[in-house]
Motif scaffolding. Structure first.
Motif, PDB file in Angstrom:
ATOM      1  N   PRO A 216      37.280 -12.370  14.408  1.00 57.38           N
ATOM      2  CA  PRO A 216      36.418 -12.473  15.606  1.00 57.38           C
ATOM      3  C   PRO A 216      36.103 -10.820  15.882  1.00 57.38           C
ATOM      4  O   PRO A 216      35.341 -11.024  17.093  1.00 57.38           O
ATOM      5  N   LYS A 217      36.868  -9.897  15.512  1.00 56.32           N
ATOM      6  CA  LYS A 217      36.423  -8.561  16.092  1.00 56.32           C
ATOM      7  C   LYS A 217      36.391  -7.392  14.728  1.00 56.32           C
ATOM      8  O   LYS A 217      35.991  -6.316  15.072  1.00 56.32           O
ATOM      9  N   SER A 218      36.169  -7.749  13.657  1.00 58.09           N
ATOM     10  CA  SER A 218      36.022  -7.083  12.400  1.00 58.09           C
ATOM     11  C   SER A 218      35.569  -7.775  11.280  1.00 58.09           C
ATOM     12  O   SER A 218      35.219  -8.823  11.207  1.00 58.09           O
ATOM     13  N   TYR A 219      35.115  -6.846  10.520  1.00 59.54           N
ATOM     14  CA  TYR A 219      34.452  -7.266   9.150  1.00 59.54           C
ATOM     15  C   TYR A 219      35.568  -7.603   7.976  1.00 59.54           C
ATOM     16  O   TYR A 219      35.514  -7.276   7.054  1.00 59.54           O
ATOM     17  N   LEU A 220      36.462  -8.671   8.667  1.00 58.60           N
ATOM     18  CA  LEU A 220      37.311  -9.460   7.829  1.00 58.60           C
ATOM     19  C   LEU A 220      36.907 -10.681   7.298  1.00 58.60           C
ATOM     20  O   LEU A 220      36.583 -11.207   8.300  1.00 58.60           O
ATOM     21  N   LEU A 221      36.946 -11.107   6.149  1.00 53.95           N
ATOM     22  CA  LEU A 221      36.767 -12.290   5.852  1.00 53.95           C
ATOM     23  C   LEU A 221      37.550 -13.285   5.114  1.00 53.95           C
ATOM     24  O   LEU A 221      38.339 -12.730   4.214  1.00 53.95           O
ATOM     25  N   ALA A 222      37.975 -14.522   5.636  1.00 59.08           N
ATOM     26  CA  ALA A 222      39.056 -15.105   5.186  1.00 59.08           C
ATOM     27  C   ALA A 222      38.414 -16.714   4.454  1.00 59.08           C
ATOM     28  O   ALA A 222      37.489 -16.961   4.923  1.00 59.08           O
ATOM     29  N   CYS A 223      38.836 -16.753   3.234  1.00 60.94           N
ATOM     30  CA  CYS A 223      38.419 -18.015   2.526  1.00 60.94           C
ATOM     31  C   CYS A 223      39.644 -19.012   2.184  1.00 60.94           C
ATOM     32  O   CYS A 223      40.555 -18.572   1.648  1.00 60.94           O
ATOM     33  N   ALA A 224      39.333 -20.162   2.590  1.00 61.58           N
ATOM     34  CA  ALA A 224      40.415 -21.264   2.397  1.00 61.58           C
ATOM     35  C   ALA A 224      40.063 -21.906   1.064  1.00 61.58           C
ATOM     36  O   ALA A 224      38.967 -22.249   0.492  1.00 61.58           O
ATOM     37  N   ARG A 225      41.210 -21.937   0.208  1.00 59.26           N
ATOM     38  CA  ARG A 225      40.845 -22.287  -1.311  1.00 59.26           C
ATOM     39  C   ARG A 225      42.393 -23.162  -1.486  1.00 59.26           C
ATOM     40  O   ARG A 225      43.503 -22.941  -1.092  1.00 59.26           O
ATOM     41  N   GLU A 226      41.997 -24.387  -2.213  1.00 61.22           N
ATOM     42  CA  GLU A 226      42.950 -25.382  -2.746  1.00 61.22           C
ATOM     43  C   GLU A 226      43.043 -25.224  -4.092  1.00 61.22           C
ATOM     44  O   GLU A 226      43.730 -26.472  -4.590  1.00 61.22           O
ATOM     45  N   ASN A 227      42.616 -24.554  -4.848  1.00 56.76           N
ATOM     46  CA  ASN A 227      42.477 -24.640  -6.394  1.00 56.76           C
ATOM     47  C   ASN A 227      43.641 -23.770  -7.158  1.00 56.76           C
ATOM     48  O   ASN A 227      43.310 -23.534  -8.402  1.00 56.76           O
ATOM     49  N   ASP A 228      44.350 -23.146  -6.589  1.00 57.93           N
ATOM     50  CA  ASP A 228      45.423 -22.381  -7.399  1.00 57.93           C
ATOM     51  C   ASP A 228      46.101 -23.377  -8.277  1.00 57.93           C
ATOM     52  O   ASP A 228      47.046 -24.388  -7.878  1.00 57.93           O
ATOM     53  N   PRO A 229      46.375 -23.196  -9.563  1.00 54.11           N
ATOM     54  CA  PRO A 229      46.887 -24.064 -10.948  1.00 54.11           C
ATOM     55  C   PRO A 229      48.374 -23.864 -10.698  1.00 54.11           C
ATOM     56  O   PRO A 229      48.877 -24.748 -11.279  1.00 54.11           O
ATOM     57  N   ARG A 230      48.705 -22.989  -9.740  1.00 52.46           N
ATOM     58  CA  ARG A 230      50.323 -22.937  -9.760  1.00 52.46           C
ATOM     59  C   ARG A 230      51.026 -24.021  -9.007  1.00 52.46           C
ATOM     60  O   ARG A 230      50.678 -24.261  -7.876  1.00 52.46           O
ATOM     61  N   PRO A 231      52.014 -24.724  -9.577  1.00 49.95           N
ATOM     62  CA  PRO A 231      52.642 -25.792  -8.965  1.00 49.95           C
ATOM     63  C   PRO A 231      53.421 -25.320  -7.764  1.00 49.95           C
ATOM     64  O   PRO A 231      54.200 -24.492  -7.802  1.00 49.95           O
ATOM     65  N   ASN A 232      53.524 -26.244  -6.846  1.00 52.20           N
ATOM     66  CA  ASN A 232      54.490 -25.901  -5.872  1.00 52.20           C
ATOM     67  C   ASN A 232      56.156 -26.120  -6.060  1.00 52.20           C
ATOM     68  O   ASN A 232      56.314 -26.825  -7.288  1.00 52.20           O
ATOM     69  N   SER A 233      56.926 -26.347  -5.357  1.00 51.94           N
ATOM     70  CA  SER A 233      58.263 -26.175  -5.703  1.00 51.94           C
ATOM     71  C   SER A 233      58.839 -27.725  -5.854  1.00 51.94           C
ATOM     72  O   SER A 233      59.478 -27.942  -6.848  1.00 51.94           O
ATOM     73  N   ALA A 234      57.837 -28.743  -5.390  1.00 56.25           N
ATOM     74  CA  ALA A 234      58.038 -30.126  -5.671  1.00 56.25           C
ATOM     75  C   ALA A 234      57.319 -30.277  -7.420  1.00 56.25           C
ATOM     76  O   ALA A 234      57.780 -31.432  -7.705  1.00 56.25           O
ATOM     77  N   GLY A 235      56.518 -29.652  -7.750  1.00 56.41           N
ATOM     78  CA  GLY A 235      55.919 -29.923  -8.884  1.00 56.41           C
ATOM     79  C   GLY A 235      54.602 -30.634  -8.834  1.00 56.41           C
ATOM     80  O   GLY A 235      54.537 -31.704  -8.139  1.00 56.41           O
ATOM     81  N   GLY A 236      53.787 -30.416  -9.882  1.00 59.83           N
ATOM     82  CA  GLY A 236      52.718 -31.070  -9.765  1.00 59.83           C
ATOM     83  C   GLY A 236      51.225 -30.619  -8.928  1.00 59.83           C
ATOM     84  O   GLY A 236      50.326 -30.428  -9.364  1.00 59.83           O
ATOM     85  N   ALA A 237      51.589 -30.779  -7.554  1.00 57.48           N
ATOM     86  CA  ALA A 237      50.592 -30.286  -6.746  1.00 57.48           C
ATOM     87  C   ALA A 237      50.389 -28.884  -6.595  1.00 57.48           C
ATOM     88  O   ALA A 237      51.158 -28.009  -7.014  1.00 57.48           O
ATOM     89  N   GLN A 238      48.762 -28.617  -6.217  1.00 55.59           N
ATOM     90  CA  GLN A 238      48.467 -27.289  -6.294  1.00 55.59           C
ATOM     91  C   GLN A 238      48.794 -26.680  -4.967  1.00 55.59           C
ATOM     92  O   GLN A 238      48.900 -27.344  -3.838  1.00 55.59           O
ATOM     93  N   ILE A 239      48.877 -25.375  -4.962  1.00 55.47           N
ATOM     94  CA  ILE A 239      49.252 -24.457  -3.656  1.00 55.47           C
ATOM     95  C   ILE A 239      47.937 -24.189  -3.123  1.00 55.47           C
ATOM     96  O   ILE A 239      46.966 -23.524  -3.663  1.00 55.47           O
ATOM     97  N   PRO A 240      48.010 -24.402  -1.807  1.00 56.34           N
ATOM     98  CA  PRO A 240      46.670 -23.899  -1.033  1.00 56.34           C
ATOM     99  C   PRO A 240      46.707 -22.427  -1.079  1.00 56.34           C
ATOM    100  O   PRO A 240      47.877 -21.979  -0.638  1.00 56.34           O
TER     101      PRO A 240
END
Length: 258
Positions: free
Chosen positions: A224-248
């Motif tokens: 809201p105050k600078s030229y910073l840009l955030a992108c939400a992504r849900e396709n990281d192939p690394r599994p989380n601690s529970a295994g299987g699911a992708q990390i946002p």
């Protein structure tokens, strides 16, 4: 409209809540997530009920937001017969009863209107901070730049080849970012649509293997105050601690404008 929250539901309904009356809850579901928006409206015992509601059927509801003045709502709806999407503008303080958006558009006594926006679904609608411009993005891989006062689409961005997932204006209303399933964020002039630059998402994350398995960004937002840009992504192939699911993932980029 900082006191009100508008939510578009999967049942093609629009709900407005008074955030001052929503009670905080720490209850989690069995998956560890907080309740979804639909559960907020169903919890009448805690007072978390909408103050206004609207029904978009028989159209399919995609997105809803407040107008810059706060007096109207803008919903993107898709005609299920011909798959075209329209922007429906309608007042939200008329009644405490659930109203059908289709009936409001047809009523001569209600200040409302409908504007053809995209061929296919319209996934994204965003107003510029100064309230002068509006951007829409759809399944036709197009971004529409609208003049709010006249509600005319003055420019169209045609550089993308996959459907537009999100759009965002910079804090000064000069730049527009849009994201798709492609591994990039397109940056353009918010008035003309002229290309300004590109944020390469294929280089962020865990190397070339990860980049090959990602599919762009699901949402994009300027700071809201600078030229910073955030992108939400849900396709990281690394599994989380529970295994299987992708990390946002959230990718943050700092733009340098000359």
């Amino acid at each position: 409209q900082s006191m009100f929250l508008v939510i578009s539901e999967r049942d093609d309904s629009v709900y407005i809540y008074d955030v001052r009356k929503i009670q905080q809850t720490n209850q989690r579901s069995h998956r560890g997530a907080y309740p979804r928006s639909s559960q907020v409206g169903s919890d009448s015992s805690s007072g978390q009920v909408p103050i206004h509601s609207f029904d978009a059927s028989p159209c399919a509801l995609r997105h809803t937001c407040f107008s810059p003045s706060g007096s109207h709502l803008i919903s993107s709806v898709t005609n299920k017969q011909d798959a075209t999407s329209s922007l429906v503008v309608y007042p939200w303080k008329n009644s405490d009863q659930t109203q059908k958006i289709e009936d409001m558009i047809k009523s001569p006594s209600i200040p409302s209107a409908s504007y053809l926006a995209h061929i296919g679904k319209c996934f994204a609608v965003r107003f510029s901070p100064d309230g002068q411009r509006m951007a829409t993005g759809g399944a036709d891989a197009l971004v529409g730049l609208w003049d709010v006062r006249s509600m005319v689409c003055t420019s169209t961005i045609t550089r993308q080849s996959k459907f537009i997932r999100g759009v965002s204006f910079s804090y000064d209303s000069k730049l527009l970012a849009c994201c798709t399933e492609e591994d990039l964020v397109d940056i353009s002039n918010a008035v003309t649509g002229e290309h300004v630059g590109t944020v390469d998402l294929s280089r962020s994350g865990s190397g070339s293997k990860g980049a090959a398995n990602r599919r762009g960004a699901d949402e994009v937002s300027f700071h809201p105050k600078s030229y910073l840009l955030a992108c939400a992504r849900e396709n990281d192939p690394r599994p989380n601690s529970a295994g299987g699911a992708q990390i946002p993932m959230v990718t943050i980029a700092k733009l340098t404008c000359k």
